[in-house]
Design an enzyme around this catalytic site. Structure first.
Site, PDB file in Angstrom:
ATOM      1  CB  SER A 241      -0.966   0.006   1.182  1.00  0.00           C
ATOM      2  OG  SER A 241      -0.309  -0.243   2.396  1.00  0.00           O
ATOM      3  CG  HIS A 271      -0.878  -5.276   2.052  1.00  0.00           C
ATOM      4  ND1 HIS A 271      -0.279  -5.120   3.264  1.00  0.00           N
ATOM      5  CD2 HIS A 271      -0.823  -4.037   1.451  1.00  0.00           C
ATOM      6  CE1 HIS A 271       0.118  -3.859   3.412  1.00  0.00           C
ATOM      7  NE2 HIS A 271      -0.201  -3.178   2.324  1.00  0.00           N
ATOM      8  CG  HIS A 318       5.898  -9.032   8.003  1.00  0.00           C
ATOM      9  ND1 HIS A 318       6.881  -8.222   7.504  1.00  0.00           N
ATOM     10  CD2 HIS A 318       4.770  -8.275   8.057  1.00  0.00           C
ATOM     11  CE1 HIS A 318       6.375  -7.024   7.286  1.00  0.00           C
ATOM     12  NE2 HIS A 318       5.098  -7.024   7.608  1.00  0.00           N
ATOM     13  NE  ARG A 327       2.256  -3.893  12.384  1.00  0.00           N
ATOM     14  CZ  ARG A 327       2.133  -4.021  11.069  1.00  0.00           C
ATOM     15  NH1 ARG A 327       1.619  -3.018  10.354  1.00  0.00           N
ATOM     16  NH2 ARG A 327       2.525  -5.110  10.451  1.00  0.00           N
ATOM     17  CG  ASP A 373      -3.417  -8.071   8.875  1.00  0.00           C
ATOM     18  OD1 ASP A 373      -3.903  -6.973   9.179  1.00  0.00           O
ATOM     19  OD2 ASP A 373      -2.615  -8.218   7.924  1.00  0.00           O
TER      20      ASP A 373
HETATM   21  N1  CMX Z   1       0.998 -19.868   5.913  1.00  0.00           N
HETATM   22  C1  CMX Z   1       1.432 -20.803   5.014  1.00  0.00           C
HETATM   23  N2  CMX Z   1       2.501 -20.627   4.219  1.00  0.00           N
HETATM   24  C2  CMX Z   1       3.173 -19.474   4.359  1.00  0.00           C
HETATM   25  C3  CMX Z   1       2.814 -18.488   5.275  1.00  0.00           C
HETATM   26  C4  CMX Z   1       1.658 -18.718   6.069  1.00  0.00           C
HETATM   27  N3  CMX Z   1       1.200 -17.814   6.944  1.00  0.00           N
HETATM   28  N4  CMX Z   1       3.682 -17.445   5.195  1.00  0.00           N
HETATM   29  C5  CMX Z   1       4.568 -17.782   4.222  1.00  0.00           C
HETATM   30  N5  CMX Z   1       4.257 -18.997   3.709  1.00  0.00           N
HETATM   31  C6  CMX Z   1       4.924 -19.696   2.609  1.00  0.00           C
HETATM   32  C7  CMX Z   1       4.893 -18.828   1.367  1.00  0.00           C
HETATM   33  O1  CMX Z   1       3.632 -18.929   0.709  1.00  0.00           O
HETATM   34  C8  CMX Z   1       6.056 -19.405   0.587  1.00  0.00           C
HETATM   35  O2  CMX Z   1       5.640 -20.625   0.041  1.00  0.00           O
HETATM   36  P1  CMX Z   1       6.152 -21.122  -1.412  1.00  0.00           P
HETATM   37  O3  CMX Z   1       7.642 -21.118  -1.340  1.00  0.00           O
HETATM   38  O4  CMX Z   1       5.533 -22.470  -1.554  1.00  0.00           O
HETATM   39  O5  CMX Z   1       5.618 -20.106  -2.388  1.00  0.00           O
HETATM   40  C9  CMX Z   1       7.074 -19.710   1.688  1.00  0.00           C
HETATM   41  O6  CMX Z   1       6.294 -19.861   2.897  1.00  0.00           O
HETATM   42  C10 CMX Z   1       8.123 -18.643   1.889  1.00  0.00           C
HETATM   43  O7  CMX Z   1       7.469 -17.406   2.121  1.00  0.00           O
HETATM   44  P2  CMX Z   1       8.184 -16.259   2.984  1.00  0.00           P
HETATM   45  O8  CMX Z   1       9.435 -15.863   2.265  1.00  0.00           O
HETATM   46  O9  CMX Z   1       8.318 -16.704   4.401  1.00  0.00           O
HETATM   47  O10 CMX Z   1       7.102 -15.109   2.954  1.00  0.00           O
HETATM   48  P3  CMX Z   1       6.878 -13.953   1.872  1.00  0.00           P
HETATM   49  O11 CMX Z   1       7.795 -12.830   2.202  1.00  0.00           O
HETATM   50  O12 CMX Z   1       6.941 -14.494   0.488  1.00  0.00           O
HETATM   51  O13 CMX Z   1       5.360 -13.545   2.142  1.00  0.00           O
HETATM   52  C11 CMX Z   1       3.493 -12.975   3.452  1.00  0.00           C
HETATM   53  C12 CMX Z   1       4.993 -12.785   3.270  1.00  0.00           C
HETATM   54  C13 CMX Z   1       2.991 -12.035   4.548  1.00  0.00           C
HETATM   55  C14 CMX Z   1       2.766 -12.607   2.143  1.00  0.00           C
HETATM   56  C15 CMX Z   1       3.205 -14.435   3.840  1.00  0.00           C
HETATM   57  O14 CMX Z   1       3.829 -14.732   5.072  1.00  0.00           O
HETATM   58  C16 CMX Z   1       1.733 -14.794   3.910  1.00  0.00           C
HETATM   59  O15 CMX Z   1       1.139 -15.122   2.879  1.00  0.00           O
HETATM   60  N6  CMX Z   1       1.087 -14.710   5.139  1.00  0.00           N
HETATM   61  C17 CMX Z   1      -0.329 -14.945   5.283  1.00  0.00           C
HETATM   62  C18 CMX Z   1      -1.106 -13.708   4.823  1.00  0.00           C
HETATM   63  C19 CMX Z   1      -0.946 -12.552   5.794  1.00  0.00           C
HETATM   64  O16 CMX Z   1      -1.080 -12.707   6.998  1.00  0.00           O
HETATM   65  N7  CMX Z   1      -0.691 -11.352   5.254  1.00  0.00           N
HETATM   66  C20 CMX Z   1      -0.630 -10.129   6.050  1.00  0.00           C
HETATM   67  C21 CMX Z   1       0.755  -9.525   6.160  1.00  0.00           C
HETATM   68  C22 CMX Z   1       0.727  -8.228   6.941  1.00  0.00           C
HETATM   69  C23 CMX Z   1       0.038  -7.159   6.148  1.00  0.00           C
HETATM   70  O17 CMX Z   1       0.560  -6.757   5.090  1.00  0.00           O
HETATM   71  O18 CMX Z   1      -1.042  -6.721   6.523  1.00  0.00           O
END
Ligand code: CMX
Length: 441
Positions: A241, A271, A318, A327, A373
């Site tokens: 964002s 996000h 994250h 937070r 979140d």
């Molecule tokens: N549950 C399951 N798998 C997860 C995960 C979770 N909560 N968080 C990361 N992973 C997975 C990723 O999908 C990725 O899988 P692949 O290699 O198979 O594609 C792997 O673990 C590595 O990911 P990462 O490097 O640890 O995380 P990223 O930096 O790529 O992504 C984020 C960060 C937040 C998008 C991810 O942790 C996620 O999808 N979390 C759940 C959604 C969420 O809570 N989002 C809110 C974030 C805060 C905000 O912006 O508001």
């Protein structure tokens, strides 16, 4: 010129010339190397942006102009008798780089009150949308309708000196922040409360008035809104964002266009939309287990099931943080103080015990800890605010404080249009074979 605007002018002019001097002397210094993996994997960890308002550390979390969340909860001015910071204070801090006094915050409250009028055509636009439209879509459309009010856009069309950009941007930013709670509250009341609207209360602060217009008038809920709107305000510049708002603003799109673009990014489930996904996920779990007090063992099985069908556990992980999000902790403290026996909150806290070791055991997740979140929805739910597909709008109202104060800085520092270089996989393969120069070496 208003007092805060004048201060911003003085402070930003000083900063602008300090940056020019720094770049004259050190502009050629290298900040880091970029790997091929980083280019393909979301530019993770590449330092490539300047955002003055806050800085995120992987281990200690977000700091707003150097202040952590616990420090801000202590130091920022509060409502009479209250314990949580007024979000006007964090806006002042991010904009001017110094802590506000009580008077500064009261002044901002009255500026926001004075400038909060939303023209009726914006509400008419919202009325024309089907009632089942997602509240984030309505929010963006409301902001886009309001773009017609942009002073910057009008002045630019008349012909404006570059030196004056920041001033009109600033005015739009204040107008927009002042008006957002009215738009958001209108959407809430239209969608969930029979289109019965509540007039603003001119005696309340920005967050308190927002709570009031949505129909939540207890002092405890206002306190939650003050905390909520403070802690969601900013998370440095690279998140979707903030980066989108900055990117779109770099084309000299006005604050309405830029903020609406950022909100489209916040509406993504990885996000900001994760806050609604968390509650949905917990309610689905409760329904499946037929229990509002699932045990650790039951939660463990449900998490494993979620992962086995290729879904993420919402609220966990994250891109930058490598610890529990401060937070999340601030909200947990609020919960333990005000509603320690709430079953939903206790479930959130049990999930916090169960999920990290499971995610860790997968070996691929860089951060198994909860983010902001994972907690926010349960607090709202406690007060009967159960319409969870609205939760991201609250995040968006808060995020305006960070991304729009940053936009003021972008124009005050005359940051240019953003235009990084992209490459194709063909060019990468050619480069690897020594046939093409893509790295500038
Ligand atoms: N549950 C399951 N798998 C997860 C995960 C979770 N909560 N968080 C990361 N992973 C997975 C990723 O999908 C990725 O899988 P692949 O290699 O198979 O594609 C792997 O673990 C590595 O990911 P990462 O490097 O640890 O995380 P990223 O930096 O790529 O992504 C984020 C960060 C937040 C998008 C991810 O942790 C996620 O999808 N979390 C759940 C959604 C969420 O809570 N989002 C809110 C974030 C805060 C905000 O912006 O508001």
């Amino acid at each position: 010129m208003g007092v805060i605007k004048q201060q911003f002018k003085d402070i930003s002019e000083k900063q602008n010339s300090a940056i020019k001097d720094m770049l004259k002397e050190h502009g050629d210094k290298k900040i880091g190397d970029v790997t091929l993996s980083q280019v393909y994997q979301g530019m993770r960890g590449i330092t490539g942006l300047v955002t003055e308002t806050s800085l995120l550390d992987a281990q200690s979390g977000i700091r707003f102009r150097g202040f952590s969340i616990p420090e801000l909860r202590e130091k920022l001015p509060k409502a009479p008798g209250g314990a949580e910071p007024l979000p006007e204070g964090i806006f002042y801090l991010m904009l001017l780089g110094k802590l506000p006094t009580e008077d500064d915050v009261h002044h901002l409250t009255s500026v926001f009150q004075r400038r909060s009028h939303v023209p009726s055509y914006v509400f008419n636009t919202l009325e024309s949308l089907p009632i089942n439209t997602h509240p984030m879509t309505m929010f963006v459309i409301g902001v886009m309708a309001l773009q017609n009010e942009s002073r910057f856009a009008k002045e630019y069309q008349k012909g404006m000196n570059k030196k004056d950009y920041w001033g009109f941007m600033y005015d739009d930013v204040i107008d927009l922040i002042a008006r957002l709670p009215r738009i958001a509250a209108y959407i809430y009341r239209r969608k969930y409360k029979n289109n019965e609207h509540i007039e603003p209360d001119g005696l309340l602060d920005w967050a308190g008035n927002f709570a009031h217009m949505m129909g939540y008038d207890t002092e405890e809920f206002r306190e939650l809104m003050r905390l909520y709107l403070t802690i969601h305000a900013d998370h440095e510049g690279g998140n979707v964002s903030a980066h989108t708002t900055h990117l779109v603003g770099s084309a000299l799109s006005d604050p309405y266009l830029s903020f609406a673009a950022g909100m489209n990014g916040l509406a993504g489930p990885l996000h900001g939309l994760a806050n609604q996904e968390v509650i949905k996920w917990i309610l689905d779990m409760q329904a499946e287990l037929k229990s509002d007090e699932p045990s650790a063992k039951q939660i463990e099985e449900y998490v494993k099931k979620t992962l086995s069908i290729g879904k993420v556990v919402p609220g966990y992980g994250h891109a930058v943080l490598r610890v529990t999000d401060p937070r999340f902790i601030a909200q947990m403290e609020f919960g333990k103080k005000h509603m320690p026996h709430d079953k939903l909150l206790q479930t959130v806290w049990r999930i916090y015990e169960v999920v990290p070791p499971i995610l860790q055991s997968l070996g691929k997740i860089k951060n198994p800890w909860p983010n902001v979140d994972a907690h926010s929805g349960s607090l709202l739910y406690h007060y009967g605010f159960k319409e969870f597909d609205f939760y991201t709008v609250l995040f968006g109202v808060s995020r305006s404080l960070g991304v729009l104060s940053s936009l003021c800085w972008d124009r005050a520092l005359s940051l240019p249009i953003e235009r990084p270089k992209s490459i194709t996989t063909v060019s990468v393969n050619n480069w690897l074979q020594g046939k093409e120069d893509i790295a500038g070496d």
